[in-house]
Design a protein around this motif. Sequence first.
Motif, PDB file in Angstrom:
ATOM      1  N   ASN A 178      44.678   4.324 -48.017  1.00 19.14           N
ATOM      2  CA  ASN A 178      43.577   5.262 -47.740  1.00 19.14           C
ATOM      3  C   ASN A 178      42.240   4.554 -47.545  1.00 19.14           C
ATOM      4  O   ASN A 178      41.356   5.065 -46.855  1.00 19.14           O
ATOM      5  CB  ASN A 178      43.445   6.230 -48.921  1.00 19.14           C
ATOM      6  CG  ASN A 178      43.568   7.681 -48.508  1.00 19.14           C
ATOM      7  OD1 ASN A 178      42.628   8.276 -47.994  1.00 19.14           O
ATOM      8  ND2 ASN A 178      44.736   8.248 -48.704  1.00 19.14           N
ATOM      9  N   HIS A 184      42.581   9.511 -40.624  1.00 17.33           N
ATOM     10  CA  HIS A 184      43.047  10.748 -41.276  1.00 17.33           C
ATOM     11  C   HIS A 184      41.884  11.631 -41.730  1.00 17.33           C
ATOM     12  O   HIS A 184      42.090  12.752 -42.165  1.00 17.33           O
ATOM     13  CB  HIS A 184      43.960  10.419 -42.458  1.00 17.33           C
ATOM     14  CG  HIS A 184      43.262  10.212 -43.784  1.00 17.33           C
ATOM     15  ND1 HIS A 184      42.296   9.245 -43.992  1.00 17.33           N
ATOM     16  CD2 HIS A 184      43.396  10.856 -44.970  1.00 17.33           C
ATOM     17  CE1 HIS A 184      41.887   9.308 -45.254  1.00 17.33           C
ATOM     18  NE2 HIS A 184      42.521  10.268 -45.870  1.00 17.33           N
ATOM     19  N   HIS A 189      41.001  15.840 -43.954  1.00 19.60           N
ATOM     20  CA  HIS A 189      39.893  16.265 -44.812  1.00 19.60           C
ATOM     21  C   HIS A 189      38.855  17.122 -44.084  1.00 19.60           C
ATOM     22  O   HIS A 189      37.887  17.579 -44.691  1.00 19.60           O
ATOM     23  CB  HIS A 189      39.206  15.043 -45.424  1.00 19.60           C
ATOM     24  CG  HIS A 189      40.123  14.235 -46.288  1.00 19.60           C
ATOM     25  ND1 HIS A 189      40.717  14.748 -47.420  1.00 19.60           N
ATOM     26  CD2 HIS A 189      40.559  12.954 -46.182  1.00 19.60           C
ATOM     27  CE1 HIS A 189      41.473  13.805 -47.979  1.00 19.60           C
ATOM     28  NE2 HIS A 189      41.409  12.711 -47.243  1.00 19.60           N
ATOM     29  N   ASP A 298      45.583  14.727 -49.424  1.00 17.76           N
ATOM     30  CA  ASP A 298      46.281  13.437 -49.345  1.00 17.76           C
ATOM     31  C   ASP A 298      47.590  13.500 -50.133  1.00 17.76           C
ATOM     32  O   ASP A 298      48.621  13.006 -49.689  1.00 17.76           O
ATOM     33  CB  ASP A 298      45.427  12.313 -49.955  1.00 17.76           C
ATOM     34  CG  ASP A 298      44.175  12.027 -49.160  1.00 17.76           C
ATOM     35  OD1 ASP A 298      44.296  11.706 -47.973  1.00 17.76           O
ATOM     36  OD2 ASP A 298      43.073  12.115 -49.743  1.00 17.76           O
TER      37      ASP A 298
HETATM   38 FE   LIG Z   1      42.177  10.778 -47.973  1.00 17.71          FE
END
Ligand SMILES: [Fe+2]
Length: 361
Positions: A178, A184, A189, A298
């Motif tokens: 991450n 992502h 998010h 996540d």
């Molecule tokens: Fe994340």
Amino acid sequence: MTPTPDYKLGTYEFPRGWFMIGDAGKLGSKGPETLHYFGQEMVFYRGASGKPHLVEAYCPHMGAHLAKNTTSYVVRDGEQVQGESIRCPFHGWRFGPDGKCDDIPYSPNFIPKAACLKTFPVAERAGIVWMWHDPEGQQPDQDLPAFAPWDKENEGWVRWLIDDYGTLPVHAVEIVDNMADFGHMGPIHGSLHNQYFDNIFDGHKVIQRFDAGHRTLASDASSTLALDTWYEGPSILQSDMRGAFPSLMLLAHTPVGKGMTRIWHALMVKMPSLEAARTDLETARMYQRASRDAVAQDVEIWANKAPSVNPMQIPADGPYGKVRLWYSQFYNPRDKAAAIQKRVQGQVVTFGEPRPVEDAA
Ligand SMILES: [Fe+2]
Ligand code: FES
């Protein structure tokens, strides 16, 4: 469950470092408690002073489990913990906080030197119990983070509660990924109008700086959420979030077994005034829940994904390879760490005009 060798991270299955093992307010409150991390059974107990202790679960005499017992008279008579020592329910051998046997009730004059329990360094900070895990069995060479806002209630900080996401069938490297994962941020998010994304590799720390709009944690869709996120060691991620409220986020993850990882979240929030910190706890709690739910986005991916042993990296992705190389320092002998750190040291800017490294917290 994908073990460490598949990811080619190094010599050891489990990394060296400080790891969360539980909520200090709950752990051991009902007496010695069984914990299972790093593929092994351990027992956590508090001595008479309240001090935390962590030892291997099985007695060196004949292998009884030190905590999984309800019927022995040692347990029924409340003699399991005496001072800072723990007594085995089977034949009553007692072990001090250094692990050495200090009493055999039926052998007052002879205690074998080998009668010793393995102990683990353990510490309590910011409402959390931490253990030091070290494949080489050495003492800590990294400090536990300070979690400074914990002691700043008089400045309007509201201490965190612990959110437990449970144990997921995912290797921790995929969580650490991450740090490099720029791509992502929008899909998962809901980040909007990205402004900046970089990583700074610095010894046993890696930092991510990310500025963008955010659908849940910024005050409105047009304002910016600025995040300085960093690992200190292999398992403790903190994020200094400057959104609707200044806050410090914690994500802690600890290997339970091969390719199995337990994950917790917590968030401390700085309220606009001391008064608000006292009277408007609900707003701080709401903000913690919003942050918990953002990380849960996540977690849902991690809980259900196939292992990514070799990410198919494209130029617009962040530096996954470097993050994994940085992370490998904890899976190799301690004396190799400096050489690995040297190979990744420095800054990688994935998005935006490079900013000075010195500006990082
Ligand atoms: Fe994340
Ligand atoms: S097995 Fe623990 S005292 Fe005998």
